[in-house]
Scaffold this motif. Structure first.
Motif, PDB file in Angstrom:
ATOM      1  N   VAL A 246      22.004 -24.773  22.505  1.00  0.00           N
ATOM      2  CA  VAL A 246      21.787 -23.606  21.340  1.00  0.00           C
ATOM      3  C   VAL A 246      22.675 -23.657  20.331  1.00  0.00           C
ATOM      4  CG1 VAL A 246      20.708 -21.535  20.957  1.00  0.00           C
ATOM      5  CG2 VAL A 246      19.850 -22.688  23.059  1.00  0.00           C
ATOM      6  N   GLN A 247      22.292 -23.680  18.999  1.00  0.00           N
ATOM      7  CA  GLN A 247      23.599 -23.341  17.888  1.00  0.00           C
ATOM      8  C   GLN A 247      22.488 -22.418  16.902  1.00  0.00           C
ATOM      9  OE1 GLN A 247      25.391 -26.547  16.671  1.00  0.00           O
ATOM     10  NE2 GLN A 247      27.065 -25.864  17.109  1.00  0.00           N
ATOM     11  N   LEU A 248      23.275 -21.414  16.382  1.00  0.00           N
ATOM     12  CA  LEU A 248      22.818 -20.778  15.321  1.00  0.00           C
ATOM     13  C   LEU A 248      24.093 -20.756  14.189  1.00  0.00           C
ATOM     14  CD1 LEU A 248      21.059 -17.551  16.685  1.00  0.00           C
ATOM     15  CD2 LEU A 248      19.779 -19.225  15.503  1.00  0.00           C
ATOM     16  N   VAL A 249      23.961 -21.271  13.274  1.00  0.00           N
ATOM     17  CA  VAL A 249      25.094 -21.467  12.418  1.00  0.00           C
ATOM     18  C   VAL A 249      24.754 -20.737  11.066  1.00  0.00           C
ATOM     19  CG1 VAL A 249      26.656 -23.098  11.052  1.00  0.00           C
ATOM     20  CG2 VAL A 249      25.757 -23.669  13.467  1.00  0.00           C
ATOM     21  N   GLU A 250      25.369 -19.629  10.686  1.00  0.00           N
ATOM     22  CA  GLU A 250      25.338 -18.843   9.356  1.00  0.00           C
ATOM     23  C   GLU A 250      26.187 -19.378   8.479  1.00  0.00           C
ATOM     24  OE1 GLU A 250      25.523 -15.641  13.045  1.00  0.00           O
ATOM     25  OE2 GLU A 250      26.363 -17.516  12.308  1.00  0.00           O
ATOM     26  N   SER A 251      25.869 -19.509   7.045  1.00  0.00           N
ATOM     27  CA  SER A 251      26.531 -19.954   6.024  1.00  0.00           C
ATOM     28  C   SER A 251      25.926 -18.961   4.922  1.00  0.00           C
ATOM     29  CB  SER A 251      26.280 -21.118   5.674  1.00  0.00           C
ATOM     30  OG  SER A 251      25.001 -21.396   5.395  1.00  0.00           O
ATOM     31  N   GLY A 252      26.981 -18.775   3.781  1.00  0.00           N
ATOM     32  CA  GLY A 252      26.395 -18.091   2.357  1.00  0.00           C
ATOM     33  C   GLY A 252      27.470 -16.644   2.323  1.00  0.00           C
ATOM     34  N   GLY A 253      28.076 -16.433   3.343  1.00  0.00           N
ATOM     35  CA  GLY A 253      28.841 -15.301   2.988  1.00  0.00           C
ATOM     36  C   GLY A 253      29.866 -15.572   1.917  1.00  0.00           C
ATOM     37  N   GLY A 254      30.397 -14.383   1.746  1.00  0.00           N
ATOM     38  CA  GLY A 254      31.659 -14.626   0.569  1.00  0.00           C
ATOM     39  C   GLY A 254      31.928 -13.151  -0.080  1.00  0.00           C
ATOM     40  N   LEU A 255      32.866 -13.042  -1.192  1.00  0.00           N
ATOM     41  CA  LEU A 255      32.985 -11.960  -1.885  1.00  0.00           C
ATOM     42  C   LEU A 255      32.237 -11.892  -3.167  1.00  0.00           C
ATOM     43  CD1 LEU A 255      35.096  -9.664  -2.567  1.00  0.00           C
ATOM     44  CD2 LEU A 255      36.524 -11.450  -3.811  1.00  0.00           C
ATOM     45  N   VAL A 256      31.497 -10.734  -3.183  1.00  0.00           N
ATOM     46  CA  VAL A 256      30.819 -10.381  -4.330  1.00  0.00           C
ATOM     47  C   VAL A 256      30.894  -9.024  -5.027  1.00  0.00           C
ATOM     48  CG1 VAL A 256      28.823  -9.550  -2.723  1.00  0.00           C
ATOM     49  CG2 VAL A 256      28.171 -10.508  -5.194  1.00  0.00           C
ATOM     50  N   GLN A 257      30.707  -8.770  -6.221  1.00  0.00           N
ATOM     51  CA  GLN A 257      31.185  -7.648  -7.020  1.00  0.00           C
ATOM     52  C   GLN A 257      29.586  -6.647  -6.630  1.00  0.00           C
ATOM     53  OE1 GLN A 257      31.604  -8.197 -11.087  1.00  0.00           O
ATOM     54  NE2 GLN A 257      34.063  -8.685 -10.628  1.00  0.00           N
TER      55      GLN A 257
ATOM     56  N   GLY B 285      25.927  -7.298  -7.213  1.00  0.00           N
ATOM     57  CA  GLY B 285      25.588  -8.745  -7.102  1.00  0.00           C
ATOM     58  C   GLY B 285      24.590  -9.138  -6.121  1.00  0.00           C
ATOM     59  N   SER B 286      24.585 -10.380  -5.908  1.00  0.00           N
ATOM     60  CA  SER B 286      23.690 -10.738  -4.798  1.00  0.00           C
ATOM     61  C   SER B 286      24.302 -12.031  -3.949  1.00  0.00           C
ATOM     62  CB  SER B 286      22.328 -11.436  -5.711  1.00  0.00           C
ATOM     63  OG  SER B 286      21.491 -10.559  -6.269  1.00  0.00           O
ATOM     64  N   LEU B 287      23.753 -11.997  -2.837  1.00  0.00           N
ATOM     65  CA  LEU B 287      24.162 -13.212  -1.896  1.00  0.00           C
ATOM     66  C   LEU B 287      23.080 -13.808  -1.162  1.00  0.00           C
ATOM     67  CD1 LEU B 287      27.597 -12.286  -0.266  1.00  0.00           C
ATOM     68  CD2 LEU B 287      27.096 -14.365  -2.024  1.00  0.00           C
ATOM     69  N   ARG B 288      22.859 -15.019  -0.788  1.00  0.00           N
ATOM     70  CA  ARG B 288      21.816 -15.372   0.154  1.00  0.00           C
ATOM     71  C   ARG B 288      22.520 -16.212   1.498  1.00  0.00           C
ATOM     72  NH1 ARG B 288      17.832 -20.564  -0.634  1.00  0.00           N
ATOM     73  NH2 ARG B 288      15.899 -19.770   0.501  1.00  0.00           N
ATOM     74  N   LEU B 289      22.144 -15.491   2.576  1.00  0.00           N
ATOM     75  CA  LEU B 289      22.791 -15.853   3.672  1.00  0.00           C
ATOM     76  C   LEU B 289      21.673 -17.032   4.368  1.00  0.00           C
ATOM     77  CD1 LEU B 289      24.129 -12.711   5.197  1.00  0.00           C
ATOM     78  CD2 LEU B 289      25.204 -14.408   3.628  1.00  0.00           C
ATOM     79  N   SER B 290      22.170 -17.874   4.837  1.00  0.00           N
ATOM     80  CA  SER B 290      21.322 -18.962   5.666  1.00  0.00           C
ATOM     81  C   SER B 290      21.814 -18.972   7.095  1.00  0.00           C
ATOM     82  CB  SER B 290      21.420 -20.373   5.074  1.00  0.00           C
ATOM     83  OG  SER B 290      20.960 -20.337   3.852  1.00  0.00           O
ATOM     84  N   CYS B 291      20.902 -19.486   7.864  1.00  0.00           N
ATOM     85  CA  CYS B 291      21.082 -19.583   9.484  1.00  0.00           C
ATOM     86  C   CYS B 291      20.311 -20.819   9.951  1.00  0.00           C
ATOM     87  CB  CYS B 291      20.574 -18.298  10.266  1.00  0.00           C
ATOM     88  SG  CYS B 291      21.038 -18.407  12.088  1.00  0.00           S
ATOM     89  N   ALA B 292      20.990 -21.918  10.329  1.00  0.00           N
ATOM     90  CA  ALA B 292      20.624 -22.875  10.645  1.00  0.00           C
ATOM     91  C   ALA B 292      20.511 -23.037  12.372  1.00  0.00           C
ATOM     92  CB  ALA B 292      21.297 -24.162   9.996  1.00  0.00           C
ATOM     93  N   ALA B 293      19.203 -22.953  12.985  1.00  0.00           N
ATOM     94  CA  ALA B 293      19.045 -23.136  14.254  1.00  0.00           C
ATOM     95  C   ALA B 293      18.761 -24.594  15.075  1.00  0.00           C
ATOM     96  CB  ALA B 293      17.979 -22.154  14.520  1.00  0.00           C
ATOM     97  N   SER B 294      19.247 -24.771  16.127  1.00  0.00           N
ATOM     98  CA  SER B 294      18.959 -25.915  16.601  1.00  0.00           C
ATOM     99  C   SER B 294      19.109 -25.750  18.176  1.00  0.00           C
ATOM    100  CB  SER B 294      19.810 -27.070  16.440  1.00  0.00           C
ATOM    101  OG  SER B 294      21.278 -26.596  16.465  1.00  0.00           O
ATOM    102  N   GLY B 295      18.385 -26.729  19.104  1.00  0.00           N
ATOM    103  CA  GLY B 295      18.515 -26.639  20.466  1.00  0.00           C
ATOM    104  C   GLY B 295      17.433 -25.457  21.141  1.00  0.00           C
ATOM    105  N   PHE B 296      16.532 -24.913  20.350  1.00  0.00           N
ATOM    106  CA  PHE B 296      15.769 -24.359  21.161  1.00  0.00           C
ATOM    107  C   PHE B 296      14.304 -24.430  20.057  1.00  0.00           C
ATOM    108  CE2 PHE B 296      15.601 -20.771  18.321  1.00  0.00           C
ATOM    109  CZ  PHE B 296      16.928 -20.627  17.585  1.00  0.00           C
TER     110      PHE B 296
END
Length: 116
Positions: free
Chosen positions: A1-12, A15-26
């Motif tokens: 099982v894997q959950l891999v987040e991405s999209g974080g960072g520094l924002v003023q 501002g806006s950010l979009r996080l993603s979480c890619a899932a596998s193994g279930f």
């Protein structure tokens, strides 16, 4: 099982950010998916949850109207769109998958920093 987040960072602020979480193994489309966050010295808190079909979502008052959770069951991915970000949104954001209260999986987290 894997959950891999991405999209974080520094924002003023504002501002806006979009996080993603890619899932596998279930079987992704059987699981409710959530985003949590944990700021330094604070407990982990729920910021958004979406049902397995995507028809139902829920948010705490602290993010309601600013954050939107969505999912693409064809891509085994859940998203968190964050708008009008505030310094108090600064935290490590975690993806969670849960089914029947017995199956509970977590990602490694992605840092979101809101600062000018």
């Amino acid at each position: 099982v894997q959950l891999v987040e991405s999209g974080g960072g520094l924002v003023q602020p504002g501002g806006s950010l979009r996080l993603s979480c890619a899932a596998s193994g279930f079987t992704f489309n059987r699981y409710a998916m959530s985003w949590y966050r944990q700021a330094p010295g604070k407990e982990r808190e729920l910021v958004a949850i979406i049902s397995s079909t995507g028809r139902t979502t829920n948010y705490p008052d602290s993010v309601k109207g600013r954050f939107t959770i969505s999912r693409d069951n064809a891509k085994n991915t859940v998203y968190l769109q964050m708008n009008s970000l505030k310094p108090e949104d600064t935290a490590v954001y975690y993806c969670n998958a849960q089914m029947d209260s017995r199956y509970d999986y977590w990602g490694q987290g992605t840092q979101v920093t809101v600062s000018s």
